[in-house]
Design a protein around this motif. Structure first.
Motif, PDB file in Angstrom:
ATOM      1  N   GLN A  45      36.518 -25.961   2.044  1.00  0.00           N
ATOM      2  CA  GLN A  45      37.159 -25.998   1.237  1.00  0.00           C
ATOM      3  C   GLN A  45      36.442 -26.118  -0.043  1.00  0.00           C
ATOM      4  O   GLN A  45      36.878 -25.403  -1.256  1.00  0.00           O
ATOM      5  N   LEU A  46      35.373 -26.501  -0.130  1.00  0.00           N
ATOM      6  CA  LEU A  46      34.353 -26.758  -1.110  1.00  0.00           C
ATOM      7  C   LEU A  46      33.313 -26.176  -1.417  1.00  0.00           C
ATOM      8  O   LEU A  46      32.586 -25.848  -2.399  1.00  0.00           O
ATOM      9  N   GLY A  47      32.929 -25.494  -0.222  1.00  0.00           N
ATOM     10  CA  GLY A  47      31.581 -24.623  -0.208  1.00  0.00           C
ATOM     11  C   GLY A  47      30.354 -25.535  -0.405  1.00  0.00           C
ATOM     12  O   GLY A  47      30.665 -26.956  -0.057  1.00  0.00           O
ATOM     13  N   LEU A  48      29.126 -25.390  -0.630  1.00  0.00           N
ATOM     14  CA  LEU A  48      28.265 -25.964  -0.828  1.00  0.00           C
ATOM     15  C   LEU A  48      27.602 -26.096  -2.200  1.00  0.00           C
ATOM     16  O   LEU A  48      26.634 -26.501  -2.427  1.00  0.00           O
ATOM     17  N   ARG A  49      28.410 -25.489  -3.185  1.00  0.00           N
ATOM     18  CA  ARG A  49      28.119 -25.800  -4.507  1.00  0.00           C
ATOM     19  C   ARG A  49      28.177 -27.150  -5.165  1.00  0.00           C
ATOM     20  O   ARG A  49      29.058 -28.097  -4.737  1.00  0.00           O
ATOM     21  N   GLN A  50      27.681 -27.291  -6.293  1.00  0.00           N
ATOM     22  CA  GLN A  50      27.601 -28.552  -7.120  1.00  0.00           C
ATOM     23  C   GLN A  50      29.193 -28.882  -7.582  1.00  0.00           C
ATOM     24  O   GLN A  50      29.796 -28.209  -7.775  1.00  0.00           O
ATOM     25  N   GLN A  51      29.338 -30.159  -7.259  1.00  0.00           N
ATOM     26  CA  GLN A  51      30.461 -30.655  -7.500  1.00  0.00           C
ATOM     27  C   GLN A  51      30.875 -31.520  -8.982  1.00  0.00           C
ATOM     28  O   GLN A  51      29.764 -31.961  -9.311  1.00  0.00           O
ATOM     29  N   GLY A  52      31.835 -31.678  -9.382  1.00  0.00           N
ATOM     30  CA  GLY A  52      32.001 -32.281 -10.740  1.00  0.00           C
ATOM     31  C   GLY A  52      31.286 -31.728 -12.063  1.00  0.00           C
ATOM     32  O   GLY A  52      31.233 -32.464 -12.957  1.00  0.00           O
ATOM     33  N   LYS A  53      31.264 -30.681 -11.905  1.00  0.00           N
ATOM     34  CA  LYS A  53      30.662 -29.819 -13.245  1.00  0.00           C
ATOM     35  C   LYS A  53      31.759 -29.913 -14.339  1.00  0.00           C
ATOM     36  O   LYS A  53      31.365 -30.026 -15.599  1.00  0.00           O
ATOM     37  N   SER A  54      32.992 -29.426 -14.049  1.00  0.00           N
ATOM     38  CA  SER A  54      34.000 -29.612 -15.264  1.00  0.00           C
ATOM     39  C   SER A  54      34.412 -31.101 -15.485  1.00  0.00           C
ATOM     40  O   SER A  54      34.185 -32.059 -14.716  1.00  0.00           O
ATOM     41  N   GLN A  55      35.064 -31.276 -16.728  1.00  0.00           N
ATOM     42  CA  GLN A  55      35.369 -32.532 -17.194  1.00  0.00           C
ATOM     43  C   GLN A  55      36.472 -33.266 -16.150  1.00  0.00           C
ATOM     44  O   GLN A  55      36.284 -34.296 -15.737  1.00  0.00           O
ATOM     45  N   GLU A  56      37.192 -32.367 -15.761  1.00  0.00           N
ATOM     46  CA  GLU A  56      38.387 -32.576 -14.797  1.00  0.00           C
ATOM     47  C   GLU A  56      37.852 -33.096 -13.498  1.00  0.00           C
ATOM     48  O   GLU A  56      38.358 -34.279 -12.938  1.00  0.00           O
ATOM     49  N   ASP A  57      37.150 -32.400 -13.022  1.00  0.00           N
ATOM     50  CA  ASP A  57      36.564 -32.653 -11.604  1.00  0.00           C
ATOM     51  C   ASP A  57      35.489 -33.835 -11.632  1.00  0.00           C
ATOM     52  O   ASP A  57      35.551 -34.741 -10.874  1.00  0.00           O
ATOM     53  N   GLY A  58      34.976 -34.149 -12.872  1.00  0.00           N
ATOM     54  CA  GLY A  58      33.951 -35.320 -13.047  1.00  0.00           C
ATOM     55  C   GLY A  58      34.708 -36.563 -13.124  1.00  0.00           C
ATOM     56  O   GLY A  58      34.590 -37.564 -12.506  1.00  0.00           O
ATOM     57  N   GLU A  59      36.026 -36.580 -13.629  1.00  0.00           N
ATOM     58  CA  GLU A  59      36.861 -37.693 -14.030  1.00  0.00           C
ATOM     59  C   GLU A  59      37.561 -38.064 -12.554  1.00  0.00           C
ATOM     60  O   GLU A  59      37.623 -39.222 -12.077  1.00  0.00           O
ATOM     61  N   ARG A  60      37.736 -36.894 -11.669  1.00  0.00           N
ATOM     62  CA  ARG A  60      38.261 -37.013 -10.238  1.00  0.00           C
ATOM     63  C   ARG A  60      37.315 -37.869  -9.372  1.00  0.00           C
ATOM     64  O   ARG A  60      37.696 -38.857  -8.877  1.00  0.00           O
ATOM     65  N   ILE A  61      36.172 -37.301  -9.612  1.00  0.00           N
ATOM     66  CA  ILE A  61      35.176 -38.114  -8.616  1.00  0.00           C
ATOM     67  C   ILE A  61      34.825 -39.507  -9.243  1.00  0.00           C
ATOM     68  O   ILE A  61      34.680 -40.342  -8.337  1.00  0.00           O
ATOM     69  N   LEU A  62      34.869 -39.573 -10.430  1.00  0.00           N
ATOM     70  CA  LEU A  62      34.550 -40.998 -11.102  1.00  0.00           C
ATOM     71  C   LEU A  62      35.799 -41.809 -10.354  1.00  0.00           C
ATOM     72  O   LEU A  62      35.554 -43.118 -10.003  1.00  0.00           O
ATOM     73  N   GLN A  63      36.969 -41.699 -10.432  1.00  0.00           N
ATOM     74  CA  GLN A  63      38.342 -42.486  -9.893  1.00  0.00           C
ATOM     75  C   GLN A  63      37.991 -42.626  -8.565  1.00  0.00           C
ATOM     76  O   GLN A  63      38.641 -43.574  -8.051  1.00  0.00           O
ATOM     77  N   GLU A  64      37.642 -41.628  -7.684  1.00  0.00           N
ATOM     78  CA  GLU A  64      37.417 -41.895  -6.444  1.00  0.00           C
ATOM     79  C   GLU A  64      36.371 -42.772  -6.230  1.00  0.00           C
ATOM     80  O   GLU A  64      36.549 -43.820  -5.329  1.00  0.00           O
ATOM     81  N   ALA A  65      35.204 -42.954  -7.064  1.00  0.00           N
ATOM     82  CA  ALA A  65      34.237 -43.873  -6.752  1.00  0.00           C
ATOM     83  C   ALA A  65      34.883 -45.027  -7.215  1.00  0.00           C
ATOM     84  O   ALA A  65      34.577 -46.101  -6.307  1.00  0.00           O
ATOM     85  N   ILE A  66      35.484 -45.455  -8.111  1.00  0.00           N
ATOM     86  CA  ILE A  66      36.104 -46.632  -8.573  1.00  0.00           C
ATOM     87  C   ILE A  66      36.902 -47.217  -7.426  1.00  0.00           C
ATOM     88  O   ILE A  66      37.280 -48.406  -6.909  1.00  0.00           O
ATOM     89  N   ALA A  67      37.725 -46.168  -6.856  1.00  0.00           N
ATOM     90  CA  ALA A  67      38.728 -46.756  -5.829  1.00  0.00           C
ATOM     91  C   ALA A  67      38.182 -46.955  -4.902  1.00  0.00           C
ATOM     92  O   ALA A  67      38.627 -48.003  -3.877  1.00  0.00           O
ATOM     93  N   LEU A  68      37.102 -46.438  -4.262  1.00  0.00           N
ATOM     94  CA  LEU A  68      36.504 -46.736  -3.089  1.00  0.00           C
ATOM     95  C   LEU A  68      35.613 -48.211  -3.206  1.00  0.00           C
ATOM     96  O   LEU A  68      35.541 -48.899  -2.362  1.00  0.00           O
ATOM     97  N   GLU A  69      35.228 -48.298  -4.199  1.00  0.00           N
ATOM     98  CA  GLU A  69      34.498 -49.892  -4.516  1.00  0.00           C
ATOM     99  C   GLU A  69      35.798 -50.764  -4.581  1.00  0.00           C
ATOM    100  O   GLU A  69      35.457 -51.858  -3.884  1.00  0.00           O
ATOM    101  N   GLN A  70      36.856 -50.535  -5.005  1.00  0.00           N
ATOM    102  CA  GLN A  70      37.838 -51.315  -4.814  1.00  0.00           C
ATOM    103  C   GLN A  70      38.486 -51.539  -3.441  1.00  0.00           C
ATOM    104  O   GLN A  70      38.813 -52.655  -2.771  1.00  0.00           O
ATOM    105  N   ALA A  71      38.303 -50.425  -2.565  1.00  0.00           N
ATOM    106  CA  ALA A  71      38.515 -50.687  -1.161  1.00  0.00           C
ATOM    107  C   ALA A  71      37.513 -51.328  -0.338  1.00  0.00           C
ATOM    108  O   ALA A  71      37.865 -52.011   0.737  1.00  0.00           O
TER     109      ALA A  71
END
Length: 258
Positions: A147-173
């Protein structure tokens, strides 16, 4: 003294860098432990070590088999075991069963799950509530390679914000630490600053609270190195030369010495 999950959190607060490497057998695990590695990841990169092209084919039974060997070689390092592809994604019950097997059968102290999407957050919340220590993993998640390949993730502002929100959600979990894989260094820095739990980088720059690499990459045993790895020695060359010298001496009658 054995390293605990709480120590990793304390080390973040103290600004002490966390050191991690992978292991899949007794001998390497024992050496990593003697060298002072803080935690050892029995990673699903074992799949590649066993000759597969991706991490997808490895099974839970195979992970448990190798984690047992690692456990026997370790006295101090925290041991974290990857749950392999489709051993936890189907349901919370499946994840509970798989994680429980790992802790009960191997003696490892924690498991690692990939992904920070809502269903995974619910799964991790339930595991933590049941007393199972969980390490999270966002950014490039190798189990999603198709689905993602092996390319770097979070390069766009949208993808970066998604990864940040995932990180925060996991900490809360309730995850006690979070692997950030192959994301821009500035994004990793921002996530690290936002979280109270330690971030462990792999191809995510120098601002994470710790670093993890695949040991075969560090030792120069891998045929192909990822762009973010550093080779500290070249064991492929050393081993090949040693075996070639042995073979030559046997064929020339020089070994064993008479």
């Amino acid at each position: 003294m054995p390293v605990t999950t709480q120590q990793l959190i304390q080390w973040k607060q103290q600004g002490r860098a966390i050191v991690a490497l992978t292991a899949w057998d007794f001998a390497i695990a024992q050496l990593l432990d003697l060298a002072g590695v803080d935690f050892i990841l029995v990673g699903d990169s074992l799949s590649v070590i066993l000759g597969y092209d991706t991490t997808l084919p490895i099974t839970l039974d195979e992970m448990i088999h190798h984690a047992k060997a690692v456990r026997r070689g370790v006295k101090n390092a925290l041991i974290v075991v990857d749950l392999p592809f489709l051993s936890y994604q189907e349901s919370i019950g499946q994840a509970m069963h798989s994680a429980g097997r790992v802790l009960k059968e191997t003696g490892a102290q924690a498991v690692k799950l990939e992904g920070g999407y809502p269903a995974m957050v619910k799964t991790i919340t339930r595991l933590v509530q049941s007393g199972i220590p969980v390490m999270g993993h966002v950014g490039l998640t190798p189990q999603s390679i198709h689905q993602l390949g092996l390319r770097q993730q979070g390069k766009s502002q949208e993808d970066g914000e998604r990864i940040l929100q995932e990180a925060i959600a996991l900490e809360q979990a309730g995850v006690f630490a979070l692997v950030l894989e192959h994301i821009p260094a500035e994004l990793a820095k921002h996530i690290t600053q936002q979280l109270r739990i330690p971030t462990i980088g792999i191809g995510a720059g120098s601002h994470c609270d710790g670093q993890v690499l695949v040991t075969s990459d560090v030792l120069g045993l891998s045929q192909r190195q990822p762009p973010f790895a550093k080779v500290y020695t070249n064991l492929r060359e050393t081993i090949t030369e040693a075996v070639a010298n042995y073979a030559l001496e046997v064929r020339e009658g020089k070994f064993p010495h008479r």
